[in-house]
Scaffold this active site. Structure first.
Site, PDB file in Angstrom:
ATOM      1  CD  GLU A 126      -3.138  -0.704   0.160  1.00 43.92           C
ATOM      2  OE1 GLU A 126      -2.809  -0.347  -0.982  1.00 43.92           O
ATOM      3  OE2 GLU A 126      -4.317  -0.807   0.532  1.00 43.92           O
ATOM      4  CB  THR A 180      -4.487   6.558  -1.523  1.00 44.62           C
ATOM      5  OG1 THR A 180      -5.357   5.759  -2.322  1.00 44.62           O
ATOM      6  CG2 THR A 180      -4.831   6.340  -0.067  1.00 44.62           C
TER       7      THR A 180
END
Ligand code: HSE
Length: 305
Positions: A126, A180
């Site tokens: 991530e 993000t």
């Protein structure tokens, strides 16, 4: 075993107040991946959406690197990704690839890792999209159902079986995605005591309602005074306000799915007025968008063969 094929579900993180803590596995869409022991490392796109084909730019890369180092794996891996979860949608697309890599390496090399170890390795992927290794998408992707991060060091995850009565609808604008990382940069560094107390109440209520299978409680608990307002002020969630108003009138809880732009609606299955709600949401958009009757998955990653 030389090769493994798996499916990895889309996930929705946060559910309002559960920023970086809560996540839910969705029944649709799911990626399919094939990971094979090979002569050279390679990542290939084989699906509707293209994925970065260099390991460094793909969320699989950091997972493979860390697992190789920790378990002395020397073999090369060829990874083919049939990407059906749109990248940058807020539906855990990078998490599905990272979790798929961790799960496949564990099976291919017989490592016998526990769920939390798999979640840890997957979370390293991530960093590629978010800049930090958050676990709230990879946890439900691996475990299925509704997951809550109850400890970070050491990592501890609680999994709650999602009720069969829970209906999940995803509204996905076709355009307008921010990374993000960008969506995290707009978040405030400090919050007021009132907002923090409000969010803690929502989070407690969300978890208790999920445990009780109380759909009305889940819907009512989906609210947030910290993360979503900051992202709305930054223009990252343009339709959230209107969809929230519409969803709540029909008894659904509404939250940005992760960092957006997708929006998650949760309510009781068969509530009767779903079609009216969907047509009202449809009318809110001038631009292209998709409405996905997604459902919830209690299964997480699964082998396909
Ligand atoms: N909790 C993360 C965020 C999820 O909201 O930034 C990203 O999908």
């Amino acid at each position: 075993m030389q090769s493994i094929r798996i499916s990895a579900p889309a996930t929705s993180a946060n559910l309002g107040s559960g920023f970086d803590i809560c996540g839910l596995a969705l029944a649709n869409p799911s990626d399919e991946m094939e990971v094979s022991i090979s002569d050279a490392d390679a990542v290939r796109s084989a699906g509707r959406y293209a994925v970065p084909e260099e390991l460094e730019g793909n969320s699989c890369g950091p997972v493979i690197k860390a697992m190789r180092k920790d378990f002395g794996i020397r073999e090369c891996l060829e990874i083919t990704i049939d990407k059906r979860i749109r990248p940058g949608s807020g539906l855990g697309s990078s998490a599905a690839s990272a979790a798929g890599a961790a799960y496949s390496i564990d099976r291919l090399f017989g490592l016998g890792l526990g769920a939390e170890q798999l979640v840890h390795y997957a979370s390293l992927g991530e960093k590629v999209s978010a800049g930090v290794p958050h676990v709230d998408n990879v946890a439900p992707c691996i475990l299925g159902g509704f997951t809550v991060v109850v400890g970070m060091n050491p990592l501890r995850i609680k999994r709650i079986q999602a009720s069969d009565a829970l209906e999940a609808i995803i509204v996905l604008p076709e355009h307008g995605k921010a990374s993000t990382k960008t969506a995290r940069e707009v978040l405030p560094g400090t919050v007021s005591r009132e907002d923090s107390q409000y969010n803690l109440r929502c989070l407690s209520s969300l978890i208790c309602s999920m445990l009780d299978g109380d759909m009305e409680g889940v819907a009512a608990a989906m609210d947030d005074r910290i993360v979503e307002p900051a992202r709305e002020r930054a223009g990252l969630l343009p339709h959230l306000h209107e969809i929230r108003d519409a969803g709540r009138r029909f008894g659904y809880g509404v939250a940005a799915s992760g960092a957006g732009p997708a929006i998650l609606l949760l309510g009781r299955k068969g509530s009767g007025e779903k079609e009216s709600l969907l047509s009202e949401i449809d009318g809110l958009f001038k631009e292209e968008h998709k409405i996905i009757a997604s459902g919830v998955s209690n299964r997480g990653i699964m082998p396909l063969d």
